[in-house]
Write a protein that holds these residues in place. Structure first.
Motif, short mmCIF file in Angstrom:
data_model
loop_
_atom_site.label_atom_id
_atom_site.label_comp_id
_atom_site.label_asym_id
_atom_site.label_seq_id
_atom_site.Cartn_x
_atom_site.Cartn_y
_atom_site.Cartn_z
N ARG A 25 10.80 -16.30 9.34
CA ARG A 25 10.66 -15.21 9.21
C ARG A 25 11.50 -14.21 10.01
O ARG A 25 11.92 -13.52 9.98
CB ARG A 25 9.89 -14.73 8.30
CG ARG A 25 8.99 -15.19 6.92
CD ARG A 25 7.66 -15.21 6.73
NE ARG A 25 7.57 -15.57 5.17
CZ ARG A 25 7.74 -14.88 4.26
NH1 ARG A 25 8.31 -13.78 4.00
NH2 ARG A 25 7.05 -15.77 3.11
N SER B 210 10.25 -10.93 -9.31
CA SER B 210 10.52 -9.92 -8.47
C SER B 210 8.81 -9.46 -8.26
O SER B 210 8.05 -9.82 -8.55
CB SER B 210 11.24 -9.30 -8.07
OG SER B 210 11.74 -8.23 -9.49
N ASP C 126 17.37 -13.47 5.28
CA ASP C 126 15.62 -14.16 5.16
C ASP C 126 15.24 -15.26 4.10
O ASP C 126 15.77 -16.15 3.98
CB ASP C 126 14.68 -13.00 5.03
CG ASP C 126 13.34 -12.27 5.23
OD1 ASP C 126 12.71 -13.44 6.08
OD2 ASP C 126 12.85 -11.12 5.35
N ALA D 18 11.46 -7.91 -3.10
CA ALA D 18 11.68 -9.72 -2.47
C ALA D 18 11.63 -10.13 -3.68
O ALA D 18 11.03 -9.93 -4.76
CB ALA D 18 10.22 -10.41 -1.49
N THR E 285 10.89 -13.53 -6.04
CA THR E 285 10.03 -14.78 -5.42
C THR E 285 10.19 -16.10 -6.63
O THR E 285 9.37 -17.00 -6.48
CB THR E 285 8.52 -14.03 -5.46
OG1 THR E 285 9.03 -13.53 -7.20
CG2 THR E 285 7.83 -12.77 -4.65
N SER F 92 15.98 -14.56 -2.99
CA SER F 92 15.04 -14.02 -0.82
C SER F 92 14.63 -13.62 -0.77
O SER F 92 14.35 -12.11 -1.81
CB SER F 92 16.48 -14.25 0.40
OG SER F 92 15.91 -14.26 1.37
N ALA F 93 13.45 -13.23 0.08
CA ALA F 93 12.55 -12.49 0.91
C ALA F 93 14.06 -11.18 0.97
O ALA F 93 13.42 -10.31 1.16
CB ALA F 93 12.26 -11.96 1.97
N ASP F 94 15.23 -11.01 0.98
CA ASP F 94 15.91 -10.34 1.30
C ASP F 94 16.28 -9.16 0.48
O ASP F 94 17.03 -8.28 0.02
CB ASP F 94 17.02 -10.67 2.48
CG ASP F 94 18.15 -11.81 0.99
OD1 ASP F 94 17.31 -11.67 0.22
OD2 ASP F 94 18.99 -12.12 2.19
N ASN G 197 12.77 -18.27 -1.06
CA ASN G 197 11.61 -18.33 -1.94
C ASN G 197 12.01 -18.82 -2.74
O ASN G 197 10.72 -20.14 -3.39
CB ASN G 197 11.24 -16.84 -2.09
CG ASN G 197 10.65 -15.65 -1.11
OD1 ASN G 197 9.88 -16.32 -0.13
ND2 ASN G 197 10.69 -14.69 -1.26
#
Length: 481
Positions: free
Chosen positions: A188, A312, A245, A295, A297, A263-265, A248
């Motif tokens: 991260r 998300s 990033d 993000a 998820t 992704s977390a991006d 997930n």
């Protein structure tokens, strides 16, 4: 600090439930062995049926709630509790359920009773998938994927049969300078980077997905990559630097050779698998499906309907559908708005879609494909019972697939950070009557239910506006290294 204390208090397991579970503890037997990468593992089997944590008010008044043996019951039919910590992953295979926690244990349940378990020797189990041949793949915080199989003579004993990457491949790659790549330290972080062997994840494995037809296992990691593994010999065929990033979630679509990553991006990317050499795969970025502030998820796919669902952190589930031409732009097929907090997990089985949220609830939806003019989703239930965020969910057809009225039934398994696994039985055609949100409901959960407009008469969501941009740029086959 005050908010942190409130969060810790919210996630803490009910002391009374923990004490009851401890009082019912059953003796276990252990057998230890060493595995190929130096980790110590063991398997254990329970000598008596697992203990149950009875549902407490207000959830005990769910309609039709009876004993676990009541074949006609709907709603919450069982609550499974072990002193293993928070439940982070689960997978259902027939009448067998596997659950992973932040301890070293994976529990094996059959008919809502504990059958066996095994110790992974690696702590947090973040992902579990089960292959058609019975092999169990587990993804871990240490960046490894481990493979298990039940003993043929004693199904209660599970043995370690492999590790991804295999130790031999790791040793060969470690002496080859070209096998090293730079990866973000801690996944991260955006600061220092370290050099690591490309075929091993340098951070936690966050998600696993099997493509049985292609013989591939996909693993996603917080190191911003996803990897493709050949399940026949556990060889890593490709490592794809996918996002800016942590990745997930990863899901093989099951059609058109498509693989999706979230992704977390805030992006969802669609990758197309192409023909390559015998010991390699080639995944090419086909399009960026979603770009948003929240993000991503969870992702779940339904190959039969050529549909993909994306959960998300804004509490929404978005649906896209593909036509027969996978190269064409997918169609945005609606937004499922049912949660007041972020969606943490998704599961799809046939027409049934289930989402679990940080608000402690699950929303169950049915996709309506019969009417070509008005395709949408009808909400069947909002399941209330967990006292912590719902981290993982699975859907399976009931053994008695149809009830007396000819309606198809299914079972939902949900795992939570409150340390419990709950089992729900529902009908695909008939909506479950809502339980009342009483003053005994935890304040945070009651607020989340109000925010999510629980049980408002809005069955179809295909016409809801999308909160995110749906992208379909014409990419010229950007090759992934």
């Amino acid at each position: 600090m005050g908010n942190r204390k409130k969060l810790v208090h919210f996630l803490r397991v009910d002391p009374a439930a923990a004490a009851a579970a401890s009082a019912l503890s059953s003796p276990t037997s252990f057998s230890s062995f060493s595995d190929d990468d130096g980790y110590s593992s063991s398997s254990f089997s329970s000598s008596s049926p697992s203990r149950y944590s009875p549902p407490k008010s207000p959830w005990a008044r769910l309609p039709g709630l009876g004993g676990a043996d009541d074949a006609a019951a709907t709603g919450l039919i069982a609550s499974l509790v072990k002193e293993d910590g928070k439940v982070y992953s689960l997978a259902a295979a027939g009448d067998v359920l596997y659950t992973g926690t932040d301890s070293e244990n994976v529990r094996v349940w059959r008919d809502r009773r504990e059958l066996a378990g095994f110790r992974t020797g690696s702590g947090l189990v973040k992902a579990i998938v089960v292959a058609a041949d019975g092999r169990i793949f587990t993804g871990h915080q240490d960046g490894k994927v481990r493979v298990w199989r039940a003993d043929a003579a004693d199904p209660a004993v599970h043995r370690r049969v492999g590790s991804l990457p295999p130790l031999g491949d790791l040793l060969v790659s470690s002496v080859n300078p070209s096998s090293y790549v730079r990866s973000p330290r801690g996944g991260r972080g955006r600061g220092r980077r370290r050099v690591a062997v490309w075929l091993r994840h340098s951070d936690a494995v966050s998600s696993l997905s099997l493509d049985e037809g292609a013989g591939l296992l996909y693993s996603a990691s917080w190191d911003r990559t996803f990897k493709a593994w050949r399940v026949s010999d556990y060889r890593c065929l490709e490592s794809v630097p996918a996002h800016d990033d942590a990745v997930n979630t990863v899901a093989a679509a099951g059609f058109g050779g498509l693989v999706l990553t979230g992704s977390a991006d805030g992006t969802v990317k669609v990758w197309r698998r192409r023909e390559a050499a015998a010991d390699r795969t080639s995944h090419v970025l086909q399009r960026v499906l979603r770009e948003g502030d929240g993000a991503v998820t969870a992702i779940a796919a339904c190959p039969e309907a050529r549909a993909v669902y994306v959960g998300s952190s804004d509490g929404l589930v978005t649906c896209w559908r593909w036509g027969l031409d996978v190269d064409a732009q997918p169609t945005h097929a609606g937004v499922l708005a049912g949660h007041g907090m972020g969606v943490l997990c998704l599961a799809v089985s046939g027409r049934v879609v289930v989402s679990g949220s940080a608000d402690g609830t699950l929303c169950v939806w049915r996709r309506d494909d019969d009417d070509d003019e008005q395709k949408g989703h009808a909400r069947l239930a909002v399941l209330v019972g967990h006292t912590g965020p719902v981290k993982c969910v699975a859907v399976a057809a009931d053994e008695d697939c149809y009830d007396a009225d000819g309606e198809r039934r299914f079972v939902v398994y949900s795992g939570s950070l409150d340390g419990s696994v709950k089992v729900w039985r529902l009908s695909e055609e008939r909506a479950l009557e809502p339980p009342a949100v009483e003053t005994t409901t935890p304040p945070l959960m009651a607020a989340a239910l109000r925010q999510s407009e629980t049980w408002m008469p809005r069955p179809r969501t295909a016409q809801l506006p999308s909160p995110v941009q749906t992208w379909a740029p014409e990419l010229k086959g950007v090759a992934a290294a």
